[in-house]
Scaffold this motif. Structure first.
Motif, short mmCIF file in Angstrom:
data_model
loop_
_atom_site.label_atom_id
_atom_site.label_comp_id
_atom_site.label_asym_id
_atom_site.label_seq_id
_atom_site.Cartn_x
_atom_site.Cartn_y
_atom_site.Cartn_z
N VAL A 126 3.29 -4.94 2.58
CA VAL A 126 2.60 -5.74 3.59
C VAL A 126 2.95 -7.22 3.41
N LYS A 158 4.38 1.13 1.69
CA LYS A 158 4.40 0.14 2.76
C LYS A 158 4.17 -1.26 2.19
N GLU A 197 -11.44 -14.26 11.06
CA GLU A 197 -11.81 -14.16 12.47
C GLU A 197 -13.31 -14.32 12.69
N TYR A 215 0.87 -1.17 0.00
CA TYR A 215 0.00 0.00 0.00
C TYR A 215 0.90 1.21 0.00
N ARG A 267 -7.94 -11.19 1.54
CA ARG A 267 -8.60 -10.36 0.52
C ARG A 267 -8.05 -10.63 -0.87
N HIS A 323 -6.50 -14.54 15.28
CA HIS A 323 -5.27 -14.21 15.99
C HIS A 323 -5.19 -14.95 17.31
N PRO A 361 0.97 -11.77 14.10
CA PRO A 361 0.77 -10.60 14.94
C PRO A 361 -0.27 -9.66 14.32
N SER A 362 -0.88 -8.84 15.15
CA SER A 362 -1.88 -7.90 14.66
C SER A 362 -1.27 -6.98 13.61
N GLY A 363 -1.97 -6.82 12.51
CA GLY A 363 -1.51 -5.92 11.46
C GLY A 363 -0.44 -6.49 10.56
N CYS A 364 -0.17 -7.79 10.63
CA CYS A 364 0.91 -8.35 9.81
C CYS A 364 0.44 -8.60 8.37
N GLY A 365 -0.86 -8.63 8.14
CA GLY A 365 -1.34 -8.80 6.77
C GLY A 365 -2.18 -10.04 6.55
N LYS A 366 -2.72 -10.62 7.61
CA LYS A 366 -3.56 -11.81 7.46
C LYS A 366 -4.80 -11.51 6.62
N SER A 367 -5.48 -10.45 7.00
CA SER A 367 -6.69 -10.11 6.24
C SER A 367 -6.34 -9.71 4.82
N THR A 368 -5.18 -9.10 4.65
CA THR A 368 -4.75 -8.71 3.31
C THR A 368 -4.59 -9.94 2.43
N1 LIG Z 1 -6.42 -0.31 2.16
C1 LIG Z 1 -5.27 -0.14 2.84
N2 LIG Z 1 -4.52 0.96 2.66
C2 LIG Z 1 -3.36 1.13 3.34
N3 LIG Z 1 -2.89 0.27 4.23
C3 LIG Z 1 -3.57 -0.85 4.47
C4 LIG Z 1 -4.80 -1.11 3.79
N4 LIG Z 1 -5.28 -2.29 4.22
C5 LIG Z 1 -4.39 -2.74 5.13
N5 LIG Z 1 -3.37 -1.89 5.27
C6 LIG Z 1 -2.20 -2.08 6.15
O1 LIG Z 1 -1.71 -3.37 5.91
C7 LIG Z 1 -1.31 -3.97 7.11
C8 LIG Z 1 -1.96 -5.32 7.24
O2 LIG Z 1 -3.34 -5.17 7.46
P1 LIG Z 1 -4.28 -6.42 7.70
O3 LIG Z 1 -5.65 -5.91 7.93
O4 LIG Z 1 -4.10 -7.39 6.61
O5 LIG Z 1 -3.69 -7.01 9.06
P2 LIG Z 1 -4.19 -8.24 9.90
O6 LIG Z 1 -3.05 -9.16 10.01
O7 LIG Z 1 -5.46 -8.77 9.36
O8 LIG Z 1 -4.43 -7.55 11.30
P3 LIG Z 1 -5.51 -7.89 12.42
O9 LIG Z 1 -4.95 -9.04 13.18
O10 LIG Z 1 -5.53 -6.66 13.24
O11 LIG Z 1 -6.79 -8.19 11.74
C9 LIG Z 1 -1.65 -3.02 8.23
O12 LIG Z 1 -0.48 -2.38 8.62
C10 LIG Z 1 -2.60 -2.05 7.61
O13 LIG Z 1 -2.38 -0.77 8.15
#
Ligand SMILES: Nc1ncnc2c1ncn2[C@@H]1O[C@H](COP(=O)(O)OP(=O)(O)OP(=O)(O)O)[C@@H](O)[C@H]1O
Ligand SMILES: [Mg+2]
Lengths: 277, 297
Positions: free
Chosen positions: B23, B21, B167, B18, B52, B200, B42-49
């Motif tokens: 991911v 950054k 989740e 992004y 998606r 998580h 870990p939280s925010g590591c990119g699992k949901s990414t």
């Molecule tokens: N649309 C976006 N634009 C910019 N940054 C994004 C976007 N979507 C996610 N990010 C960044 O990508 C990183 C990973 O996000 P993601 O939601 O995949 O984390 P996660 O592992 O699912 O976290 P959680 O455990 O909190 O659900 C985060 O740092 C987030 O800030």
């Protein structure tokens, strides 16, 4: 400690006191009027400015139940029907156009990019400022009045619908796609039904503006209608007609609002979350 | 190396950034059909990414994602999804929510199913989910656990090639959560479906999965740790889990505890930086291709 009945954020007025409190401002206003009217009539029995209730009932009765000799109609009924026709047509057109436009602008980025700035621009035009243009281009008949209401309302409704679409969680759109929805199905079977309740709320809020536009248009050019009548009898300082007419309009508006509110609860039981277990 | 596995999910050399950054950083992954794959990190590591990307909601910045031999596009009926919230349509009753997929496009490759049949089939799913008596209610009238069961039924009825879950039990209280875990396991055994489950909660992941993937940005490689290095998350560990007859009792066994401690070290400890070449990728389906910058010589 007991729960306070009236003061503070924890107050629970209860049913009876609730009604009494709601009635209080009405009674005060009424009392104030009667008192002022009485004073003026003691000074001058022919006072026209603050007619007594008896005078108003008399005048309103004449408007409602005596046939107009020239046209053979009952003026108040005729005014009401004409006004309502204009109002409802204008509002219905604005609501349908606003709904469709807002839905498409909100859901399809291409449509949004094309139309959104334009609609925002349109919504900033003061509708009354273009009333002369409407009279010139649509004539002084019904069309111009309906158009004024339409133009006054639809950009606002469209923008509100667009916002309502954007506020739907993105998860829903994705979910619908994974259930095999085409883009049209998405728009008309998933998104549309979910923003309909919001449309009703928006229309409720717009009714006041719709009346404003209607009365303004009728005041300038019409041969019947509630607004027309009020501005006509103004020349004779006929407060005994104007006041009942204003009350009548207010009552109609209030009933419309009530009807919309109940239709919202009745037609969309799922709307508004957990209030109907 | 190209992954050689005809069926299942293949994620190859995938990057997602992004702006500046990064991911996901050169991610490789292969999941065979029928696997119950859980993903932690870990939280925010990119699992949901990552989820998606598989779902098709977003496109990878580079690399490719293939499901059963076909490249994936925008979301469609080949992949099912259950989110933590908002999976259900509030304006539809439970039964209409479940039968919606059949009434819209129908299953991929099959005729559209008439309304009455699709309702009957949806009813069967509701019975299996022990929700039959709630068929006529609206989602907001159900508890969180029931809503998630409806959401699962709603996805399963489409018979997706893979069911993605982000989740899904994250918003439930511990008891309901455990019920749902057992329920999901039962369903998975019956249907032999492919599940990709993001959580998580390490216990949940280790308890449910036949395979547990650890995604983390806490690692190192030959790019070093200089200022210009903008490292994203990789799969740093990939464990095969025994699928033995279980009850929730296994959560208290010493092996279970050891595994969780190990995963916590591998993925969640910012001070524990493994080199990419040393990742614990012993799962038979695991593979990783590193670039020359990441692994010199
Ligand atoms: N649309 C976006 N634009 C910019 N940054 C994004 C976007 N979507 C996610 N990010 C960044 O990508 C990183 C990973 O996000 P993601 O939601 O995949 O984390 P996660 O592992 O699912 O976290 P959680 O455990 O909190 O659900 C985060 O740092 C987030 O800030
Ligand atoms: Mg997430």
């Amino acid at each position: 400690m007991t729960t306070p009945r009236f003061l503070g954020i924890h107050a629970r007025p209860g049913k009876l006191l609730g009604w009494a409190l709601a009635a209080l401002p009405f009674l005060l206003a009424l009392g104030l009027y009667l008192w002022a009217s009485d004073i003026r009539h003691r000074d001058n029995p022919n006072d026209k400015l603050l007619p007594t209730p008896a005078q108003m009932v008399d005048a309103a009765g004449r408007m409602a139940f005596e046939q107009d000799r020239r046209t053979g109609t009952y003026p108040m009924a005729r005014d009401t029907i004409s006004s309502l026709k204009r109002l409802l047509t204008g509002v219905a057109l604005a609501a349908s156009a606003g709904l469709l436009l807002g839905l498409n602008m909100g859901l399809f980025p291409g449509m949004g990019a094309t139309l959104s700035p334009f609609v925002t621009f349109l919504s900033m035009i003061p509708p009354l400022a273009i009333l002369p243009i409407l009279f010139i281009s649509f004539g002084v008949d019904e069309l111009a009045k309906v158009m004024l209401i339409f133009i006054g309302l639809f950009p606002l409704i469209a923008r509100d619908m667009q916002l309502a679409v954007r506020k739907l969680p993105g998860e829903q759109i994705t979910k619908a796609l994974t259930l095999g929805a085409s883009q049209l199905e998405l728009a008309y079977r998933i998104v549309l039904p979910q923003i309909l309740p919001r449309l009703i709320e928006t229309v409720r809020l717009s009714l006041g503006a719709a009346w404003l536009f209607l009365i303004a248009a009728e005041a300038i050019a019409a041969d019947d209608g509630l607004g027309y009548r009020i501005f006509l009898v103004r020349r004779y300082l006929a407060m005994d007609i104007i006041l009942p007419y204003v009350l009548w309009i207010t009552l109609i508006g209030y009933l419309m609002d009530l009807a919309l509110r109940y239709s919202l609860q009745w037609a969309f039981p799922w709307y508004g979350g957990n209030d109907d277990e | 190396m190209t992954a050689s596995l005809d069926n299942g999910l293949i994620v190859e050399d995938v990057y997602k950034a992004y702006g500046s950054k990064v991911v996901l950083d050169n991610l490789d992954l292969r999941v065979r059909n029928g696997e119950f794959c859980t993903l932690v990190g870990p939280s925010g590591c990119g699992k949901s990414t990552l989820l998606r990307l598989i779902l098709g909601e977003e496109q990878p910045s580079a690399g490719r994602i293939i499901l059963n031999g076909e490249t994936l596009g925008p979301p469609n009926a080949r992949r099912g999804i259950v989110f933590q919230r908002y999976s259900l349509f509030p304006h539809l009753s439970v039964i209409d929510n479940v039968s919606l997929g059949l009434r819209l496009g129908g299953r991929p490759g099959s005729e559209r199913i008439p309304a009455r049949e699709s309702r009957a089939e949806a009813m069967q799913y509701l019975e299996r989910m022990r929700l039959a008596e709630h068929a006529g209610k609206y989602p907001h009238q159900l508890s969180g656990g029931m809503q998630q069961r409806v959401a699962i039924a709603q996805s399963l009825i489409m018979k997706p090639e893979i069911l993605l879950m982000d989740e899904p039990f994250g918003a439930l209280d511990p008891d309901t959560r455990e019920d749902m875990q057992l329920f999901l396991l039962e369903l998975w055994e019956q249907k032999q479906m492919t599940l990709f489950f993001v959580t998580h909660d390490l216990e949940e992941a280790a308890f449910l999965g036949t395979r547990i993937l650890v995604l983390s940005q806490y690692y190192t490689d030959d790019r070093g740790n200089g200022d210009g290095v903008n490292r994203g998350a990789k799969i740093v560990a990939d464990h095969q889990l025994p699928r033995s007859p279980f009850g929730t009792g296994v959560k208290f066994s010493p092996e279970f505890g050891d595994l969780i401690a190990q995963i916590r070290e591998e993925g969640f400890n910012p001070a524990y930086l493994q080199h990419a070449r040393d990742f614990n990728l012993k799962h038979p389906d695991a593979f990783q291709t590193l670039t020359e910058l990441e692994l010199r010589g």
